[in-house]
Design a protein around this motif. Structure first.
Motif, mmCIF file in Angstrom:
data_model
loop_
_atom_site.group_PDB
_atom_site.id
_atom_site.type_symbol
_atom_site.label_atom_id
_atom_site.label_comp_id
_atom_site.label_asym_id
_atom_site.label_seq_id
_atom_site.Cartn_x
_atom_site.Cartn_y
_atom_site.Cartn_z
ATOM 1 N N ASN A 276 1.947 22.231 24.767
ATOM 2 C CA ASN A 276 1.404 21.528 23.678
ATOM 3 C C ASN A 276 0.376 20.757 24.108
ATOM 4 O OD1 ASN A 276 1.195 21.355 20.804
ATOM 5 N ND2 ASN A 276 2.558 19.473 20.896
ATOM 6 N N ALA A 277 0.197 20.165 25.100
ATOM 7 C CA ALA A 277 -0.689 19.374 25.702
ATOM 8 C C ALA A 277 -2.080 19.885 25.933
ATOM 9 C CB ALA A 277 -0.145 18.586 26.822
ATOM 10 N N GLU A 278 -2.056 21.301 25.775
ATOM 11 C CA GLU A 278 -3.320 22.288 25.976
ATOM 12 C C GLU A 278 -3.815 22.646 25.071
ATOM 13 O OE1 GLU A 278 -1.466 24.942 28.743
ATOM 14 O OE2 GLU A 278 -1.448 23.714 30.343
ATOM 15 N N ASP A 279 -3.052 22.526 23.704
ATOM 16 C CA ASP A 279 -3.672 22.932 22.286
ATOM 17 C C ASP A 279 -5.035 22.272 22.132
ATOM 18 O OD1 ASP A 279 -4.200 23.423 19.603
ATOM 19 O OD2 ASP A 279 -1.986 23.209 19.160
ATOM 20 N N ALA A 280 -6.221 23.198 22.004
ATOM 21 C CA ALA A 280 -7.458 22.388 21.699
ATOM 22 C C ALA A 280 -7.432 21.791 20.583
ATOM 23 C CB ALA A 280 -8.356 23.890 21.587
ATOM 24 N N GLN A 281 -6.827 22.210 19.381
ATOM 25 C CA GLN A 281 -6.706 21.481 17.965
ATOM 26 C C GLN A 281 -6.327 20.015 18.344
ATOM 27 O OE1 GLN A 281 -8.429 22.500 15.453
ATOM 28 N NE2 GLN A 281 -8.655 24.538 15.674
ATOM 29 N N LEU A 282 -5.188 20.157 18.859
ATOM 30 C CA LEU A 282 -4.376 18.891 19.260
ATOM 31 C C LEU A 282 -4.998 17.976 19.950
ATOM 32 C CD1 LEU A 282 -0.916 17.812 18.881
ATOM 33 C CD2 LEU A 282 -1.204 18.038 21.241
ATOM 34 N N LEU A 283 -5.868 18.676 20.974
ATOM 35 C CA LEU A 283 -6.597 17.521 21.931
ATOM 36 C C LEU A 283 -7.782 16.992 21.144
ATOM 37 C CD1 LEU A 283 -6.836 19.892 25.095
ATOM 38 C CD2 LEU A 283 -5.651 17.856 24.809
ATOM 39 N N ALA A 284 -8.464 17.661 20.283
ATOM 40 C CA ALA A 284 -9.443 17.074 19.512
ATOM 41 C C ALA A 284 -8.875 15.916 18.665
ATOM 42 C CB ALA A 284 -10.347 18.189 18.889
ATOM 43 N N ASP A 285 -7.782 16.175 17.959
ATOM 44 C CA ASP A 285 -6.989 15.237 17.138
ATOM 45 C C ASP A 285 -6.506 13.948 17.945
ATOM 46 O OD1 ASP A 285 -6.754 14.698 14.596
ATOM 47 O OD2 ASP A 285 -4.527 15.310 14.547
ATOM 48 N N VAL A 286 -6.154 14.045 19.248
ATOM 49 C CA VAL A 286 -5.960 12.928 20.004
ATOM 50 C C VAL A 286 -6.975 12.374 20.238
ATOM 51 C CG1 VAL A 286 -4.798 12.317 22.105
ATOM 52 C CG2 VAL A 286 -3.651 14.027 20.767
ATOM 53 N N GLY A 287 -8.148 12.884 20.437
ATOM 54 C CA GLY A 287 -9.400 12.227 21.014
ATOM 55 C C GLY A 287 -9.840 11.449 19.818
ATOM 56 N N ARG A 288 -9.813 11.985 18.703
ATOM 57 C CA ARG A 288 -10.309 11.242 17.554
ATOM 58 C C ARG A 288 -9.632 9.983 17.279
ATOM 59 N NH1 ARG A 288 -11.586 16.505 15.412
ATOM 60 N NH2 ARG A 288 -9.429 16.585 14.492
ATOM 61 N N VAL A 289 -8.123 10.040 17.492
ATOM 62 C CA VAL A 289 -7.503 8.973 17.118
ATOM 63 C C VAL A 289 -7.641 7.923 18.225
ATOM 64 C CG1 VAL A 289 -4.848 8.361 16.722
ATOM 65 C CG2 VAL A 289 -5.769 10.186 15.545
ATOM 66 N N TRP A 290 -7.477 8.262 19.373
ATOM 67 C CA TRP A 290 -7.725 7.375 20.530
ATOM 68 C C TRP A 290 -8.917 6.590 20.492
ATOM 69 C CZ3 TRP A 290 -8.630 8.659 26.344
ATOM 70 C CH2 TRP A 290 -8.362 7.489 27.100
ATOM 71 N N THR A 291 -9.985 7.253 20.040
ATOM 72 C CA THR A 291 -11.458 6.667 19.589
ATOM 73 C C THR A 291 -11.356 5.460 18.727
ATOM 74 O OG1 THR A 291 -12.742 8.727 20.361
ATOM 75 C CG2 THR A 291 -13.838 6.853 19.037
ATOM 76 N N GLU A 292 -10.468 6.070 17.407
ATOM 77 C CA GLU A 292 -10.432 4.982 16.405
ATOM 78 C C GLU A 292 -9.772 3.761 17.086
ATOM 79 O OE1 GLU A 292 -8.879 7.086 13.195
ATOM 80 O OE2 GLU A 292 -10.583 8.334 13.022
ATOM 81 N N LEU A 293 -8.506 3.956 17.792
ATOM 82 C CA LEU A 293 -7.740 3.118 18.274
ATOM 83 C C LEU A 293 -8.273 1.999 19.240
ATOM 84 C CD1 LEU A 293 -5.010 1.510 18.991
ATOM 85 C CD2 LEU A 293 -4.415 3.322 20.510
ATOM 86 N N THR A 294 -9.185 2.632 20.223
ATOM 87 C CA THR A 294 -9.988 1.567 21.170
ATOM 88 C C THR A 294 -11.053 1.064 20.382
ATOM 89 O OG1 THR A 294 -11.299 3.689 21.402
ATOM 90 C CG2 THR A 294 -9.440 3.137 23.362
ATOM 91 N N ALA A 295 -11.551 1.446 19.320
ATOM 92 C CA ALA A 295 -12.662 0.507 18.534
ATOM 93 C C ALA A 295 -11.827 -0.392 17.795
ATOM 94 C CB ALA A 295 -13.238 1.719 17.431
ATOM 95 N N ALA A 296 -10.467 -0.229 17.405
ATOM 96 C CA ALA A 296 -9.757 -1.472 16.652
ATOM 97 C C ALA A 296 -9.600 -2.400 17.774
ATOM 98 C CB ALA A 296 -8.697 -0.829 16.151
ATOM 99 N N GLU A 297 -9.081 -2.077 18.977
ATOM 100 C CA GLU A 297 -8.984 -2.943 19.958
ATOM 101 C C GLU A 297 -10.167 -3.761 20.360
ATOM 102 O OE1 GLU A 297 -5.093 -0.848 22.172
ATOM 103 O OE2 GLU A 297 -7.170 -0.357 22.872
ATOM 104 N N ALA A 298 -11.119 -3.329 20.329
ATOM 105 C CA ALA A 298 -12.492 -3.807 20.775
ATOM 106 C C ALA A 298 -12.890 -4.785 19.827
ATOM 107 C CB ALA A 298 -13.480 -2.746 20.894
ATOM 108 N N LEU A 299 -12.945 -4.559 18.498
ATOM 109 C CA LEU A 299 -13.136 -5.423 17.141
ATOM 110 C C LEU A 299 -12.126 -6.351 17.332
ATOM 111 C CD1 LEU A 299 -15.400 -5.376 15.240
ATOM 112 C CD2 LEU A 299 -13.684 -4.247 13.766
#
Length: 399
Positions: A276-299
């Motif tokens: 499952n960790a190689e699923d391209a759709q999942l990887l993109a979704d994880v990347g989007r959410v991680w970006t939003e999470l790190t933005a929240a932490e930065a703020l």
């Protein structure tokens, strides 16, 4: 560097030591956090370590024996603890809010009376808003002068931390109709704490009822609430800690999501991958959410720095508003991150992620419950009104 408090509690006066102590506490709490949530078992061992390690006096001014550490340190401590167990993170939130209230509104005599107790390891607990009133600032409790002294009568709810406190603090109206804050020993006669919190999330905060029946109050430990016109950092400090708790929930859910994807979940049949960790759709979704999470932490970090900068200078209405808006931005993003990550955890993990043996739904339950503390839509309202119309936000503990 650590030095000892009068009752054996440590006093942390170095930022690195504070972070190290928070990480040790988080390591202890995370080992059984899922089980304690499931069984509603309170984190008593972790709370004891919290007090002994000196984390409870981080923001007490140095002249009264405390750490005198910046808000960025306190916020990071809350984030780290809440990533392991957000109930444990929330229990002392009001403790720190009340320290800020004392710093701003207490007299030197009240500082000398109460701050050393906190440095020695005592915890403050909140007799929170009342349940059957028009809104959270509608106070029905009364502090009246009786022949045998001041007596406080009323009933409070959302009293996070009171069950575990040494000192219970609550708001009442005095004989002149003025709002005051009264500090009372946990064991005072007439003070009863009812363990009746039944929220679906934050299940081990014991945020239940405090009943006050003619509780004796020391007049020396009554602090008038300030006028709404007085510039204050009480609101943004309280909200910074709430945002840090939400950021911790988001980070804890994200880290558990990654582990569950790698170790337990199966790929979708159309993905054409072995893991499952190689699923391209999942990887993109994880990347989007991680970006939003790190933005929240930065703020969150930026908001804490704004508070530190504001606290280092004379405070006026404009500076207080700027601090509130900075924290409101962080609170908006950490709210969204906590809700999104905790929901995505279940989506990414698939149906087996809902099994009771994993108790992964606790992350969403905690996020949904804690983020209801104050509606994020009003954060966006305050931010927009400030940006567009230069209108300062309301001044209270929720902004």
């Amino acid at each position: 560097m650590n030095v000892s408090g009068s009752d054996g509690a440590e006093v942390i006066i170095d930022e690195r030591q504070a972070i190290a102590a928070a990480k040790r506490l988080a390591e202890l709490a995370i080992t059984d956090a899922a089980w304690r949530d499931s069984e509603r078992i309170y984190p008593l061992e972790a709370l004891s370590l919290f007090s002994r390690s000196g984390l409870g006096s981080l923001s007490v001014p140095k002249e009264y024996g405390g750490g005198g550490l910046p808000y960025r340190t306190v916020a990071e401590v809350f984030r780290l603890i809440s990533a392991a167990d957000p109930s444990l993170g929330q229990i002392p939130q009001n403790h720190f809010g009340l320290i800020q209230f004392l710093r701003e509104e207490g007299t030197p005599a009240q500082h000398r009376a109460l701050f050393p107790l906190i440095v020695a390891g005592q915890r403050l607990g909140n007799g929170g808003p009342e349940k059957n009133t028009r809104h959270t600032r509608d106070v029905q409790a009364r502090l009246t002068q009786q022949p045998d002294g001041l007596r406080l009568t009323g009933e409070k709810f959302y009293s996070t931390g009171a069950l575990f406190a040494d000192i219970v603090v609550t708001t009442a109206l005095n004989d002149r109709g003025e709002a005051v804050m009264a500090f009372m020993p946990r064991e005072a006669s007439g003070l009863t704490i009812v363990d009746d919190w039944s929220g679906m999330g934050q299940r081990t905060t014991a945020s239940g009822t405090v009943r006050l029946t003619k509780v004796p109050v020391d007049p020396a430990l009554v602090v008038p609430l300030p006028s709404a016109n007085k510039p204050s950092l009480r609101g943004p400090v309280s909200q910074l800690l709430q945002a840090a708790i939400d950021a911790g929930i988001a980070r804890g859910a994200f880290e558990q999501a990654c582990g569950f994807i790698r170790d337990h979940s199966r790929p979708w049949i159309d993905a054409g991958v072995a893991r499952n960790a190689e699923d391209a759709q999942l990887l993109a979704d994880v990347g989007r959410v991680w970006t939003e999470l790190t933005a929240a932490e930065a703020l969150l970090r930026r908001a804490a720095s704004t508070l530190d900068d504001t606290a280092s200078r004379p405070l006026d209405a404009e500076a207080a508003a700027r601090a509130s808006i900075a924290v409101a931005k962080a609170k908006a993003l950490t709210t969204e991150a906590a809700l999104k990550v905790s929901e995505k955890l279940l989506e990414w993990g698939g149906s087996r992620a809902t099994l009771g043996e994993h108790n992964l739904d606790r992350h969403w339950r905690n996020a949904r419950t804690h983020t209801l503390h104050d509606p994020v839509r009003w954060k966006y309202h305050a931010i927009g009104n400030y940006a567009l119309n230069a209108v300062f936000p309301a001044r209270h503990a929720w902004i």
